[in-house]
Design a protein around this motif. Structure first.
Motif, short mmCIF file in Angstrom:
data_model
loop_
_atom_site.label_atom_id
_atom_site.label_comp_id
_atom_site.label_asym_id
_atom_site.label_seq_id
_atom_site.Cartn_x
_atom_site.Cartn_y
_atom_site.Cartn_z
N UNK A 147 6.25 -9.61 12.45
CA UNK A 147 7.24 -8.65 12.92
C UNK A 147 7.76 -9.11 14.27
N UNK A 148 8.83 -8.52 14.67
CA UNK A 148 9.35 -8.73 16.02
C UNK A 148 8.93 -7.53 16.85
N UNK A 149 8.27 -7.80 18.00
CA UNK A 149 7.83 -6.69 18.85
C UNK A 149 8.63 -6.67 20.15
N UNK A 150 9.14 -5.50 20.46
CA UNK A 150 9.92 -5.32 21.68
C UNK A 150 8.98 -5.00 22.85
N UNK A 151 8.78 -5.96 23.73
CA UNK A 151 7.91 -5.78 24.89
C UNK A 151 8.66 -5.17 26.07
N UNK A 152 9.76 -4.47 25.79
CA UNK A 152 10.62 -3.82 26.79
C UNK A 152 11.51 -4.84 27.50
N UNK A 153 10.91 -5.84 28.11
CA UNK A 153 11.72 -6.82 28.86
C UNK A 153 12.13 -8.02 27.99
N UNK A 154 11.43 -8.20 26.85
CA UNK A 154 11.78 -9.29 25.94
C UNK A 154 11.23 -8.97 24.54
N UNK A 181 -6.22 -14.37 17.37
CA UNK A 181 -7.63 -14.36 17.81
C UNK A 181 -8.42 -13.15 17.30
N UNK A 182 -7.81 -12.35 16.43
CA UNK A 182 -8.46 -11.17 15.85
C UNK A 182 -8.84 -10.12 16.89
N UNK A 183 -8.19 -10.13 18.03
CA UNK A 183 -8.43 -9.10 19.04
C UNK A 183 -7.77 -7.80 18.60
N UNK A 184 -8.49 -6.68 18.72
CA UNK A 184 -7.95 -5.38 18.32
C UNK A 184 -6.93 -4.92 19.37
N UNK A 185 -5.72 -4.63 18.90
CA UNK A 185 -4.66 -4.20 19.81
C UNK A 185 -3.91 -3.00 19.24
N UNK A 186 -3.17 -2.32 20.13
CA UNK A 186 -2.36 -1.17 19.73
C UNK A 186 -0.90 -1.45 20.05
N UNK A 187 -0.03 -1.16 19.08
CA UNK A 187 1.39 -1.44 19.24
C UNK A 187 2.19 -0.15 19.03
N UNK A 188 3.09 0.12 19.96
CA UNK A 188 3.95 1.30 19.85
C UNK A 188 4.88 1.12 18.66
N UNK A 189 4.81 2.05 17.71
CA UNK A 189 5.47 1.87 16.42
C UNK A 189 6.99 1.72 16.55
N UNK A 190 7.59 2.45 17.48
CA UNK A 190 9.05 2.39 17.63
C UNK A 190 9.52 1.01 18.09
N UNK A 191 8.61 0.23 18.67
CA UNK A 191 9.00 -1.10 19.17
C UNK A 191 8.77 -2.21 18.15
N UNK A 192 8.30 -1.84 16.97
CA UNK A 192 8.06 -2.83 15.92
C UNK A 192 9.31 -2.98 15.06
N UNK A 193 9.79 -4.20 14.93
CA UNK A 193 11.04 -4.47 14.21
C UNK A 193 10.83 -5.54 13.15
N UNK A 194 11.68 -5.50 12.13
CA UNK A 194 11.76 -6.59 11.14
C UNK A 194 10.39 -6.96 10.56
N UNK A 195 9.73 -5.98 9.96
CA UNK A 195 8.40 -6.21 9.37
C UNK A 195 8.52 -6.98 8.07
N UNK A 196 7.72 -8.03 7.93
CA UNK A 196 7.67 -8.80 6.68
C UNK A 196 6.21 -8.95 6.26
N UNK A 197 5.93 -8.56 5.01
CA UNK A 197 4.58 -8.66 4.48
C UNK A 197 4.38 -10.05 3.89
N UNK A 198 3.33 -10.73 4.31
CA UNK A 198 3.04 -12.08 3.84
C UNK A 198 1.97 -12.02 2.75
N UNK A 199 2.10 -12.87 1.77
CA UNK A 199 1.12 -12.91 0.67
C UNK A 199 -0.12 -13.67 1.13
N UNK A 200 -0.81 -13.08 2.12
CA UNK A 200 -2.02 -13.70 2.66
C UNK A 200 -2.99 -12.58 3.05
#
Length: 290
Positions: A147-154, A181-200
């Protein structure tokens, strides 16, 4: 048995009509009558009376469903239609049985008055339905996404292993493992763009449900050992902490004669508790940690 069969046929017909409308079809009374082998009057009664509570409408000679409405659960849909039909069966009857049946149906359907009011200020994410649909699929099937994530400034394209969509304090988040790196993170849903599901597919041993159950806010930290916080609660607000504990880990340590409380709980990040402390100042005091 014939009576039951008639109602079974009616229910099947109503479910079929609603399902097709829900899929975006535009249906005419004449075509439906021919398809189900009933009169046009029967179909008109279906659309104008039996299905009146659903957001369907007639545009010229075609029946349609409102574009912003979608039926989610067939079971609840069937239950509602059955209740409508049961009400029709007793509407022309009288006597003690009929009165009690009508009263019970009214309680079950609860169309006019709902005695429960819940004020939940949930963020509107209706503009993210396409992304949410893709995320739900990936979470259920344990599939990697990009996905594309909007980090506010980029903005940046990232790879994630999505685990859960969660709501904290009215805001929606995606909880996921960083694909690098499999680090657990939280992403603000409104900033998530262009989601693509990969066959993996991916595997995870993260006990996320337990982590969420014990968390207070989105600030929880999986990689930090939970530490104890002790609070002194004034008598003016003590009742609220008795009614609704801050978290699953909250314990009442002391209940003083003057009505004050000492409580303890465990957190994994200072920001899990700081906003709540600020909210209750000056009626709350931190005893531990310094």
């Amino acid at each position: 048995m014939a009576y039951k069969h008639d109602y079974d046929k009616t229910l099947t017909r109503l479910i079929t009509i609603l399902s097709r409308l829900n899929d975006g079809e535009e249906l005419s009374v004449k075509e439906l009558a021919e398809e189900f082998g009933v009169s046009t009057r029967t179909i008109q009664r279906d659309l104008n009376n039996r299905l009146i509570r659903f957001p369907i409408y007639q545009d010229k000679r075609k029946w349609k469903m409102q574009k912003d409405f979608r039926l989610e659960k067939t079971t609840s849909l069937e239950d509602k239609i059955i209740l409508d039909m049961m009400e029709g069966m007793i509407s022309n009857s009288s006597g003690k049985f009929s009165k009690r049946a009508k009263k019970l149906l009214h309680k079950l359907k609860n169309d006019d008055i709902n005695p429960i009011y819940t004020k939940l200020e949930l963020e509107d994410i209706s503009d993210k339905l396409d992304e949410i649909k893709s995320l739900e699929q990936a979470i259920k099937e344990k599939l990697v996404i990009t996905c594309v994530y909007d980090f506010e400034s980029y903005e940046k394209q990232i790879e994630l292993k999505p685990l859960k969509i969660a709501n904290y304090e009215g805001f929606w988040y995606l909880i996921a493992l960083d694909g690098r790196n499999d680090e657990l993170k939280k992403y603000y849903l409104k900033n998530i763009l262009d989601v693509k599901v990969i066959d993996k597919n991916f595997l995870t041993n993260t006990n996320l449900d337990e982590l969420l159950k014990n968390s207070i806010s989105i600030w929880f930290n999986k990689n930090k050992t939970p530490y104890e916080v002790k609070l002194h609660i004034s008598k003016y607000i003590a009742k609220y902490f008795k009614r609704k504990p801050i978290s699953k880990s909250q314990k009442i340590l002391k209940e003083h004669e003057d009505g004050t409380l000492e409580i303890s709980l465990f957190i994994s990040h200072d920001m899990e508790i700081i906003p709540l402390i600020k909210y209750w100042i000056p009626h709350i005091k931190v005893l531990k940690p310094k």
